[in-house]
Design a protein around this motif. Structure first.
Motif, PDB file in Angstrom:
ATOM      1  N   ARG A  39       0.828  -1.192   0.000  1.00  0.00           N
ATOM      2  CA  ARG A  39       0.000   0.000   0.000  1.00  0.00           C
ATOM      3  C   ARG A  39       0.869   1.251   0.000  1.00  0.00           C
ATOM      4  O   ARG A  39       1.845   1.339   0.720  1.00  0.00           O
ATOM      5  N   ALA A  40       0.552   2.216  -0.836  1.00  0.00           N
ATOM      6  CA  ALA A  40       1.324   3.456  -0.897  1.00  0.00           C
ATOM      7  C   ALA A  40       0.372   4.611  -1.103  1.00  0.00           C
ATOM      8  O   ALA A  40      -0.490   4.574  -1.969  1.00  0.00           O
ATOM      9  N   GLY A  41       0.564   5.678  -0.324  1.00  0.00           N
ATOM     10  CA  GLY A  41      -0.268   6.856  -0.476  1.00  0.00           C
ATOM     11  C   GLY A  41       0.193   7.710  -1.626  1.00  0.00           C
ATOM     12  O   GLY A  41       1.239   7.484  -2.223  1.00  0.00           O
ATOM     13  N   ARG A  42      -0.582   8.736  -1.936  1.00  0.00           N
ATOM     14  CA  ARG A  42      -0.191   9.666  -2.991  1.00  0.00           C
ATOM     15  C   ARG A  42       1.058  10.418  -2.577  1.00  0.00           C
ATOM     16  O   ARG A  42       1.165  10.874  -1.458  1.00  0.00           O
ATOM     17  N   LEU A  43       1.979  10.548  -3.503  1.00  0.00           N
ATOM     18  CA  LEU A  43       3.170  11.344  -3.279  1.00  0.00           C
ATOM     19  C   LEU A  43       3.022  12.659  -4.019  1.00  0.00           C
ATOM     20  O   LEU A  43       2.213  12.789  -4.934  1.00  0.00           O
TER      21      LEU A  43
ATOM     22  N   HIS B 267      -6.611  -7.252  -6.574  1.00  0.00           N
ATOM     23  CA  HIS B 267      -5.168  -7.350  -6.358  1.00  0.00           C
ATOM     24  C   HIS B 267      -4.607  -8.689  -6.815  1.00  0.00           C
ATOM     25  O   HIS B 267      -3.535  -8.748  -7.420  1.00  0.00           O
ATOM     26  N   GLN B 268      -5.308  -9.769  -6.521  1.00  0.00           N
ATOM     27  CA  GLN B 268      -4.815 -11.087  -6.883  1.00  0.00           C
ATOM     28  C   GLN B 268      -4.746 -11.255  -8.397  1.00  0.00           C
ATOM     29  O   GLN B 268      -3.790 -11.815  -8.929  1.00  0.00           O
ATOM     30  N   ALA B 269      -5.752 -10.727  -9.104  1.00  0.00           N
ATOM     31  CA  ALA B 269      -5.763 -10.835 -10.560  1.00  0.00           C
ATOM     32  C   ALA B 269      -4.649 -10.019 -11.191  1.00  0.00           C
ATOM     33  O   ALA B 269      -4.015 -10.446 -12.166  1.00  0.00           O
ATOM     34  N   VAL B 270      -4.382  -8.817 -10.650  1.00  0.00           N
ATOM     35  CA  VAL B 270      -3.300  -7.985 -11.179  1.00  0.00           C
ATOM     36  C   VAL B 270      -1.959  -8.669 -10.944  1.00  0.00           C
ATOM     37  O   VAL B 270      -1.078  -8.701 -11.822  1.00  0.00           O
TER      38      VAL B 270
ATOM     39  N   GLY C  27       0.537   5.702 -14.529  1.00  0.00           N
ATOM     40  CA  GLY C  27      -0.406   6.569 -15.219  1.00  0.00           C
ATOM     41  C   GLY C  27      -1.795   6.346 -14.663  1.00  0.00           C
ATOM     42  O   GLY C  27      -2.348   5.248 -14.798  1.00  0.00           O
ATOM     43  N   VAL C  28      -2.364   7.359 -14.018  1.00  0.00           N
ATOM     44  CA  VAL C  28      -3.652   7.213 -13.335  1.00  0.00           C
ATOM     45  C   VAL C  28      -4.614   8.307 -13.783  1.00  0.00           C
ATOM     46  O   VAL C  28      -4.208   9.314 -14.353  1.00  0.00           O
ATOM     47  N   GLY C  29      -5.884   8.109 -13.486  1.00  0.00           N
ATOM     48  CA  GLY C  29      -6.891   9.114 -13.761  1.00  0.00           C
ATOM     49  C   GLY C  29      -6.945  10.154 -12.664  1.00  0.00           C
ATOM     50  O   GLY C  29      -6.513   9.915 -11.529  1.00  0.00           O
ATOM     51  N   ALA C  30      -7.505  11.303 -12.967  1.00  0.00           N
ATOM     52  CA  ALA C  30      -7.526  12.413 -12.011  1.00  0.00           C
ATOM     53  C   ALA C  30      -8.334  12.087 -10.763  1.00  0.00           C
ATOM     54  O   ALA C  30      -8.090  12.668  -9.704  1.00  0.00           O
ATOM     55  N   CYS C  31      -9.296  11.182 -10.867  1.00  0.00           N
ATOM     56  CA  CYS C  31     -10.143  10.854  -9.711  1.00  0.00           C
ATOM     57  C   CYS C  31      -9.864   9.470  -9.151  1.00  0.00           C
ATOM     58  O   CYS C  31     -10.610   8.980  -8.297  1.00  0.00           O
ATOM     59  N   ASP C  32      -8.805   8.814  -9.606  1.00  0.00           N
ATOM     60  CA  ASP C  32      -8.454   7.501  -9.065  1.00  0.00           C
ATOM     61  C   ASP C  32      -7.986   7.645  -7.623  1.00  0.00           C
ATOM     62  O   ASP C  32      -7.299   8.617  -7.272  1.00  0.00           O
ATOM     63  N   ARG C  33      -8.301   6.647  -6.798  1.00  0.00           N
ATOM     64  CA  ARG C  33      -7.946   6.671  -5.383  1.00  0.00           C
ATOM     65  C   ARG C  33      -7.278   5.354  -4.998  1.00  0.00           C
ATOM     66  O   ARG C  33      -7.302   4.383  -5.746  1.00  0.00           O
ATOM     67  N   GLU C  34      -6.685   5.327  -3.795  1.00  0.00           N
ATOM     68  CA  GLU C  34      -6.037   4.130  -3.254  1.00  0.00           C
ATOM     69  C   GLU C  34      -5.073   3.526  -4.269  1.00  0.00           C
ATOM     70  O   GLU C  34      -5.155   2.357  -4.627  1.00  0.00           O
ATOM     71  N   ILE C  35      -4.161   4.355  -4.733  1.00  0.00           N
ATOM     72  CA  ILE C  35      -3.173   3.929  -5.729  1.00  0.00           C
ATOM     73  C   ILE C  35      -2.185   2.974  -5.070  1.00  0.00           C
ATOM     74  O   ILE C  35      -1.567   3.308  -4.062  1.00  0.00           O
ATOM     75  N   THR C  36      -2.044   1.780  -5.643  1.00  0.00           N
ATOM     76  CA  THR C  36      -1.306   0.700  -5.001  1.00  0.00           C
ATOM     77  C   THR C  36      -0.279   0.103  -5.956  1.00  0.00           C
ATOM     78  O   THR C  36      -0.651  -0.385  -7.027  1.00  0.00           O
TER      79      THR C  36
ATOM     80  N   VAL D  94      12.234  -8.060 -13.579  1.00  0.00           N
ATOM     81  CA  VAL D  94      11.349  -7.475 -12.574  1.00  0.00           C
ATOM     82  C   VAL D  94      10.183  -6.828 -13.312  1.00  0.00           C
ATOM     83  O   VAL D  94      10.390  -6.085 -14.289  1.00  0.00           O
ATOM     84  N   VAL D  95       8.955  -7.091 -12.877  1.00  0.00           N
ATOM     85  CA  VAL D  95       7.760  -6.546 -13.512  1.00  0.00           C
ATOM     86  C   VAL D  95       7.017  -5.685 -12.498  1.00  0.00           C
ATOM     87  O   VAL D  95       6.748  -6.137 -11.377  1.00  0.00           O
ATOM     88  N   VAL D  96       6.685  -4.449 -12.877  1.00  0.00           N
ATOM     89  CA  VAL D  96       5.981  -3.535 -11.981  1.00  0.00           C
ATOM     90  C   VAL D  96       4.645  -3.143 -12.584  1.00  0.00           C
ATOM     91  O   VAL D  96       4.472  -3.115 -13.802  1.00  0.00           O
ATOM     92  N   ALA D  97       3.696  -2.837 -11.730  1.00  0.00           N
ATOM     93  CA  ALA D  97       2.359  -2.415 -12.163  1.00  0.00           C
ATOM     94  C   ALA D  97       1.715  -1.643 -11.027  1.00  0.00           C
ATOM     95  O   ALA D  97       2.379  -1.218 -10.079  1.00  0.00           O
ATOM     96  N   GLY D  98       0.411  -1.488 -11.114  1.00  0.00           N
ATOM     97  CA  GLY D  98      -0.326  -0.807 -10.059  1.00  0.00           C
ATOM     98  C   GLY D  98      -1.806  -1.030 -10.215  1.00  0.00           C
ATOM     99  O   GLY D  98      -2.291  -1.457 -11.266  1.00  0.00           O
ATOM    100  N   GLY D  99      -2.527  -0.760  -9.140  1.00  0.00           N
ATOM    101  CA  GLY D  99      -3.970  -0.832  -9.159  1.00  0.00           C
ATOM    102  C   GLY D  99      -4.555   0.404  -8.506  1.00  0.00           C
ATOM    103  O   GLY D  99      -3.912   1.022  -7.651  1.00  0.00           O
ATOM    104  N   VAL D 100      -5.756   0.782  -8.917  1.00  0.00           N
ATOM    105  CA  VAL D 100      -6.420   1.965  -8.367  1.00  0.00           C
ATOM    106  C   VAL D 100      -7.881   1.645  -8.110  1.00  0.00           C
ATOM    107  O   VAL D 100      -8.461   0.749  -8.726  1.00  0.00           O
ATOM    108  N   THR D 101      -8.465   2.400  -7.190  1.00  0.00           N
ATOM    109  CA  THR D 101      -9.906   2.363  -6.994  1.00  0.00           C
ATOM    110  C   THR D 101     -10.525   3.474  -7.831  1.00  0.00           C
ATOM    111  O   THR D 101     -10.136   4.636  -7.705  1.00  0.00           O
TER     112      THR D 101
END
Length: 313
Positions: free
Chosen positions: A5-9, A41-44, A245-254, A264-271
């Motif tokens: 879990r990571a908050g907005r920077l 999260h599991q699917a991502v 790359g996220v949308g302006a109203c996306d939340r809980e960026i993970t 190494v493979v990196v990604a992210g998920g958003v609410t």
């Protein structure tokens, strides 16, 4: 390794959140996995694991040529925050005439031996960094505007409303250390001097080997809330810093990382929300901790399978 879990920077470069693109983030596009609500999260993570297992670079360039795994730009000395933003946006001017003739052939020095290469001229290297002029100075608070295209097709846009660029005071041949597909190498570079005895260096190899094709991604639709990594901004010990790359109203960026011995493979998920929102693609800095140092392993974006170079900051 699962989600961390990571908050907005606050910053992409030097403490400032940069609106890099004004773009539609349509479902399924880069930066948008589609769907509303919290990410699976599991699917991502499963998606990223499949991308990691599919990665197998081929071609002579990867093992015998020069394939850079990081940005061609490095900074010598410390920079002020407006200067960092100018560098990220590509705002340059030159107070000197830069040589247009290419030097004699140079050498990239790998751990397993040298590789003769053609070297860019100072003018050619400069043109790769110069993406346009800063916006006009104004006492009013800036508002996001559409990005402008540079001479090489790159896209740049205002970063924080600053109206200063970087001025070249001189240029000389030098070398830099770069991560490549063959480990850390010593690479010819142009050293562009700026004020205060500092410099920005740009790798001068004229014809790098082609980057490998993207890793195969699953044929099914991307998991809801999955977003793409745009680039890697830095590596420090076990920490990998990158931008989603996220949308302006996306939340809980993970952020997410999946490690294999070779990649190494990196990604992210958003609410996502279903309310009214501006149609933008924002760059959101995040970081993950690796189990083992990155070493010579390449970094891939999970959503697209693309190779991500490590940035200059």
């Amino acid at each position: 390794m699962g989600f961390v879990r990571a908050g907005r920077l606050a910053a992409v470069v030097g403490g400032v959140l940069v609106v890099a693109l004004s773009a539609c983030a349509s479902p399924g596009s880069v930066g948008d996995g589609g769907g509303l609500g919290a990410p699976d999260h599991q699917a991502v993570e499963q998606w990223a694991a499949e991308v990691a297992d599919a990665w197998s670079p081929s071609g002579e360039g990867w093992s015998k040529g020069f394939v850079p795994l990081q940005s061609p730009v490095t900074v010598e000395g410390s920079m002020l925050e407006p200067e960092k933003r100018a560098l990220a946006a590509g705002w340059w001017e030159s107070a000197v005439s830069l040589p247009g003739d290419r030097p004699a052939r140079g050498t990239v020095l790998f751990r397993d031996g040298p590789l003769p290469v053609s070297v860019l001229s100072a003018a050619e290297a400069y043109q790769k960094m110069d993406l346009g002029d800063p916006p006009p100075c104004s006492s009013e608070a800036p508002s996001p505007v559409a990005p402008s295209a540079g001479p090489d097709g790159s896209v740049s846009g205002p970063a924080g409303g600053d109206c200063v660029g970087l001025t070249v005071r001189g240029a000389s041949l030098a070398t830099i250390e770069m991560r490549t597909s063959r480990g850390v190498a010593t690479v010819p570079a142009w050293r562009f001097q700026i004020d205060g005895g500092r410099a920005v260096l740009h790798a001068a190899v004229a014809d790098p080997s082609p980057a490998p094709s993207a890793a195969a991604t699953p044929s099914r639709a991307a998991p809801p809330g999955m977003v793409a990594a745009q680039h890697v901004t830095g590596v420090d010990g076990l920490e990998v810093r990158y931008v989603l790359g996220v949308g302006a109203c996306d939340r809980e960026i993970t952020p997410l990382v999946v490690e294999r011995p070779h990649v190494v493979v990196v990604a992210g998920g958003v609410t996502r929300t279903d309310g009214v929102c501006t149609d933008q693609l924002l760059l959101e800095p995040v970081s993950v901790a690796l189990t083992d140092p990155l070493g010579d392993r390449p970094v891939l974006d999970a959503l697209t399978g693309a190779l991500l170079p490590v940035g200059f900051s």
